[in-house]
Design a protein around this motif. Structure first.
Motif, PDB file in Angstrom:
ATOM      1  N   ARG A  73       0.814  -1.213   0.000  1.00 21.51           N
ATOM      2  CA  ARG A  73       0.000   0.000   0.000  1.00 21.51           C
ATOM      3  C   ARG A  73       0.849   1.266   0.000  1.00 21.51           C
ATOM      4  N   ASP A  74       2.051   1.180   0.604  1.00 21.44           N
ATOM      5  CA  ASP A  74       2.896   2.369   0.706  1.00 21.44           C
ATOM      6  C   ASP A  74       3.932   2.437  -0.417  1.00 21.44           C
ATOM      7  N   PRO A  76       5.905   3.779  -3.254  1.00 22.91           N
ATOM      8  CA  PRO A  76       5.996   5.141  -3.798  1.00 22.91           C
ATOM      9  C   PRO A  76       5.869   5.151  -5.320  1.00 22.91           C
ATOM     10  N   ASP A 232       0.569  15.743  -3.179  1.00 17.59           N
ATOM     11  CA  ASP A 232       1.175  14.933  -2.111  1.00 17.59           C
ATOM     12  C   ASP A 232       0.195  14.737  -0.960  1.00 17.59           C
TER      13      ASP A 232
END
Length: 233
Positions: A73-74, A76, A232
């Protein structure tokens, strides 16, 4: 037609088919000039030619999302990572090298695109395509050590020259786009603010106001993804 040219044309069709399986498409190509500072090919010498890889509309989105579900999920820059994975595989199959808009040293992708497809920038800075409007993108480029059969580019009608009202310059609440350029900080501040909900959920209001290429407009969830990446969030 010579056997060599026939083989090259078959190679182009193979590339097109491989990319189409992932919703990507060839977006034209060009030959580097003899005196041009071209990036290096896989062989380590300056490339002779390049093919641009990109998308029309949101065709890659289902393929990307299917891949995304299997990733952390994280992770980048997931869209860039997915694009790189697909295009690198095609490049390896062809013995070509690949470069990407996010690679350093940055390559002049917009100039390459204008060269490959004869496009011109819109008032928003995005290149205006005669069919796709503002709803297209470039994901990478394949570089070759030798020449490839590239069809000559006919300069298309620049649709922005036909647009009298220029709604793309009148829809943003903070006037982020104007003849003077893009007010990055104003746009970013608005998107991140309490008033920026419509932009966060549905994308840039100026871009959506463009009357061209509406059949290729990205769905709201795709625009929200790109806006979250930009701001972001």
């Amino acid at each position: 037609m010579s056997n060599r040219r026939q083989a090259k044309n078959r190679q182009l069709q193979t590339i097109s088919n491989q990319l189409a399986a992932h919703g990507l498409t060839l977006r034209g190509g060009f030959a580097f000039g003899d005196e041009e500072a071209a990036p290096l090919s896989r062989e380590g010498r300056p490339a002779k030619s390049a093919l641009l890889v990109g998308q029309a509309g949101a065709a890659p989105w289902p393929h990307f999302m299917k891949w995304r579900q299997r990733q952390p999920r994280d992770l980048p820059n997931p869209l860039d990572t997915w694009s790189r994975q697909i295009i690198d595989e095609v490049a390896a199959h062809l013995g070509a090298s690949a470069v990407y808009p996010s690679d350093k040293p940055y390559q002049p992708f917009q100039q390459w695109a204008m060269r490959a497809e004869g496009l011109k920038p819109s008032p928003l800075g995005i290149l205006m395509h005669p069919e796709y409007g503002l709803w297209h993108a470039y994901r990478g480029a394949l570089l070759f050590a030798d020449g490839i059969p590239i069809q000559g580019v006919r300069n298309p009608i620049h649709l922005c020259d036909l647009c009298v009202g220029k709604p793309c310059l009148k829809s943003c609440p903070v006037g982020a786009h104007s003849e003077e350029g893009f007010a990055y900080e104003a746009c970013l501040g608005h998107v991140r603010s309490a008033d920026g909900g419509p932009c966060r959920s549905g994308g840039c209001l100026d871009r959506n106001a463009c009357p061209y290429g509406v059949d290729y407009r990205y769905p709201a969830e795709v625009q929200a993804f790109h806006m979250a990446s930009f701001a972001d969030l």
